[in-house]
Design an enzyme around this catalytic site. Structure first.
Site, PDB file in Angstrom:
ATOM      1  N   ASP A   1      -4.226  -4.385 -17.823  1.00 32.98           N
ATOM      2  CA  ASP A   1      -3.311  -3.248 -17.866  1.00 32.98           C
ATOM      3  C   ASP A   1      -3.451  -2.462 -19.168  1.00 32.98           C
ATOM      4  O   ASP A   1      -2.470  -2.149 -19.847  1.00 32.98           O
ATOM      5  CB  ASP A   1      -1.861  -3.708 -17.651  1.00 32.98           C
ATOM      6  CG  ASP A   1      -1.681  -4.344 -16.277  1.00 32.98           C
ATOM      7  OD1 ASP A   1      -2.291  -3.856 -15.314  1.00 32.98           O
ATOM      8  OD2 ASP A   1      -0.949  -5.344 -16.167  1.00 32.98           O
TER       9      ASP A   1
ATOM     10  N   HIS B   1       0.066   1.234 -13.127  1.00 30.25           N
ATOM     11  CA  HIS B   1       0.845   0.086 -13.585  1.00 30.25           C
ATOM     12  C   HIS B   1       2.308   0.512 -13.716  1.00 30.25           C
ATOM     13  O   HIS B   1       2.587   1.586 -14.254  1.00 30.25           O
ATOM     14  CB  HIS B   1       0.309  -0.412 -14.927  1.00 30.25           C
ATOM     15  CG  HIS B   1       1.042  -1.612 -15.422  1.00 30.25           C
ATOM     16  ND1 HIS B   1       0.883  -2.867 -14.860  1.00 30.25           N
ATOM     17  CD2 HIS B   1       1.975  -1.752 -16.395  1.00 30.25           C
ATOM     18  CE1 HIS B   1       1.680  -3.718 -15.480  1.00 30.25           C
ATOM     19  NE2 HIS B   1       2.352  -3.070 -16.417  1.00 30.25           N
TER      20      HIS B   1
ATOM     21  N   GLY C   1       0.770  -1.247   0.000  1.00 34.14           N
ATOM     22  CA  GLY C   1       0.000   0.000   0.000  1.00 34.14           C
ATOM     23  C   GLY C   1       0.796   1.289   0.000  1.00 34.14           C
ATOM     24  O   GLY C   1       0.335   2.292   0.543  1.00 34.14           O
ATOM     25  N   SER C   2       1.963   1.285  -0.653  1.00 33.68           N
ATOM     26  CA  SER C   2       2.719   2.542  -0.682  1.00 33.68           C
ATOM     27  C   SER C   2       2.024   3.577  -1.570  1.00 33.68           C
ATOM     28  O   SER C   2       2.060   4.779  -1.279  1.00 33.68           O
ATOM     29  CB  SER C   2       4.161   2.309  -1.121  1.00 33.68           C
ATOM     30  OG  SER C   2       4.235   1.968  -2.478  1.00 33.68           O
ATOM     31  N   ASN C   3       1.378   3.127  -2.633  1.00 32.11           N
ATOM     32  CA  ASN C   3       0.599   4.075  -3.444  1.00 32.11           C
ATOM     33  C   ASN C   3      -0.608   4.591  -2.665  1.00 32.11           C
ATOM     34  O   ASN C   3      -0.947   5.770  -2.738  1.00 32.11           O
ATOM     35  CB  ASN C   3       0.157   3.427  -4.758  1.00 32.11           C
ATOM     36  CG  ASN C   3       1.248   3.492  -5.808  1.00 32.11           C
ATOM     37  OD1 ASN C   3       1.556   4.562  -6.330  1.00 32.11           O
ATOM     38  ND2 ASN C   3       1.871   2.357  -6.090  1.00 32.11           N
TER      39      ASN C   3
ATOM     40  N   MET D   1      -4.143  -7.083  -6.647  1.00 33.58           N
ATOM     41  CA  MET D   1      -3.502  -8.095  -7.491  1.00 33.58           C
ATOM     42  C   MET D   1      -4.483  -9.152  -7.995  1.00 33.58           C
ATOM     43  O   MET D   1      -4.262 -10.350  -7.824  1.00 33.58           O
ATOM     44  CB  MET D   1      -2.356  -8.757  -6.719  1.00 33.58           C
ATOM     45  CG  MET D   1      -1.270  -7.797  -6.294  1.00 33.58           C
ATOM     46  SD  MET D   1      -0.556  -6.880  -7.673  1.00 33.58           S
ATOM     47  CE  MET D   1       0.406  -8.181  -8.427  1.00 33.58           C
TER      48      MET D   1
ATOM     49  N   GLN E   1       8.151   7.662  -8.645  1.00 36.33           N
ATOM     50  CA  GLN E   1       7.319   8.428  -9.589  1.00 36.33           C
ATOM     51  C   GLN E   1       5.852   8.030  -9.487  1.00 36.33           C
ATOM     52  O   GLN E   1       4.959   8.863  -9.663  1.00 36.33           O
ATOM     53  CB  GLN E   1       7.837   8.246 -11.022  1.00 36.33           C
ATOM     54  CG  GLN E   1       9.256   8.738 -11.219  1.00 36.33           C
ATOM     55  CD  GLN E   1       9.479  10.143 -10.686  1.00 36.33           C
ATOM     56  OE1 GLN E   1       8.693  11.050 -10.950  1.00 36.33           O
ATOM     57  NE2 GLN E   1      10.538  10.334  -9.917  1.00 36.33           N
TER      58      GLN E   1
HETATM   59  C1  GRF Z   1       2.887  -0.865  -7.639  1.00 39.81           C
HETATM   60  O1  GRF Z   1       4.115  -1.026  -8.303  1.00 39.81           O
HETATM   61  C2  GRF Z   1       1.789  -0.654  -8.620  1.00 39.81           C
HETATM   62  O2  GRF Z   1       2.192   0.031  -9.753  1.00 39.81           O
HETATM   63  C3  GRF Z   1       1.385  -2.057  -8.981  1.00 39.81           C
HETATM   64  O3  GRF Z   1       1.500  -2.787  -7.791  1.00 39.81           O
HETATM   65  C4  GRF Z   1       2.448  -2.150  -6.939  1.00 39.81           C
HETATM   66  C5  GRF Z   1       1.728  -1.857  -5.653  1.00 39.81           C
HETATM   67  O4  GRF Z   1       2.595  -1.335  -4.686  1.00 39.81           O
HETATM   68  N1  GRF Z   1       0.058  -2.075  -9.554  1.00 39.81           N
HETATM   69  P1  GRF Z   1       1.985  -0.668  -3.388  1.00 39.81           P
HETATM   70  O5  GRF Z   1       1.084  -1.712  -2.742  1.00 39.81           O
HETATM   71  O6  GRF Z   1       1.225   0.537  -3.803  1.00 39.81           O
HETATM   72  O7  GRF Z   1       3.160  -0.344  -2.525  1.00 39.81           O
END
Ligand code: GRF
Length: 220
Positions: free
Chosen positions: A144, A108, A11-13, A89, A172
């Site tokens: 994707d 993605h 969940g870093s995004n 996922m 990024q």
């Molecule tokens: C990220 O690289 C995103 O682009 C891909 O899965 C990864 C998720 O990472 N869809 P996080 O869970 O957001 O850290």
């Protein structure tokens, strides 16, 4: 704008989005974070920010259609304007994608349409591309794929490993996902067939060339 985020992992995004919402950069409210994986770290991040969480395990469903129907029902209970895939996922059924047409976005880790699917950083290195990156896009039926909202490119360095490249791309990702959501929240993003257009011109006079070019630009 009410957002429901779907997650499966670290969940870093999601964190980048939570931070951007908290500081007002994204005009939105996280209505809920839903995970298919119990114990996903993303759930902890959501809880820490006071965002409601839910877990819907795919194992408990006979097939993809049944899971996606239950997932949609759960999501709709939060009345979202936008559903945000943040490291979710799972492949989604056409019915699910159609239900959220124009309201479902994904990030993605490649410059789509190059390298859809998994192991994008390893594949980018194998192919020898000099620029790699990340893409935020509306979700269409294909994996994707879908109208692109924003992309970030990073150079591929000679001594890169999949891990070092992933790290450069991820930094990024954390910039462009909040940016895309901010534009959507501001009503600037228009979906026109396979393309995204912006309600006002966004212009910058720059290009990323890697390796850096030594030939001077022609005089115009
Ligand atoms: C990220 O690289 C995103 O682009 C891909 O899965 C990864 C998720 O990472 N869809 P996080 O869970 O957001 O850290």
């Amino acid at each position: 704008m009410r957002i429901v985020a779907l997650v499966s992992g670290r969940g870093s995004n999601l964190q980048a989005i939570l931070d951007a919402v908290a500081d007002g950069a994204v005009p939105a409210e996280l209505a809920a974070v839903v995970s298919n994986v119990p114990g996903a770290y993303a759930l902890e991040r959501a809880a820490r920010s006071g965002v409601p969480t839910a877990v819907l395990r795919h194992r408990n469903f006979p097939d993809r259609a049944a899971y996606d129907a239950a997932l949609a029902e759960l999501i709709d209970g939060y009345r979202p304007d936008l559903v945000v895939l943040a490291g979710f996922m799972r492949l989604l059924t056409p019915a699910f994608v159609a239900r959220y047409h124009g309201r479902l976005v994904n990030i993605h880790p490649s410059l789509l349409p190059a390298f859809p699917g998994l192991h994008t950083h390893r594949r980018a290195l194998e192919q020898g591309v000099k620029l790699h990156g990340a893409t935020v896009h509306f979700v269409s039926e294909d994996v994707d794929a879908g109208p692109i909202i924003i992309q970030a490119a990073v150079p591929v360095l000679d001594d890169d490993t999949p891990e070092s490249l992933a790290e450069r791309v991820l930094a990024q990702e954390h910039r462009i996902y909040p940016q895309a959501l901010a534009w959507i929240g501001q009503g600037l993003v228009r979906l026109e067939g396979t393309r995204v257009r912006f309600a006002r011109p966004l212009e910058a006079d720059c290009a990323l060339i890697w390796p850096p070019s030594t030939i001077a630009a022609p005089v115009r």
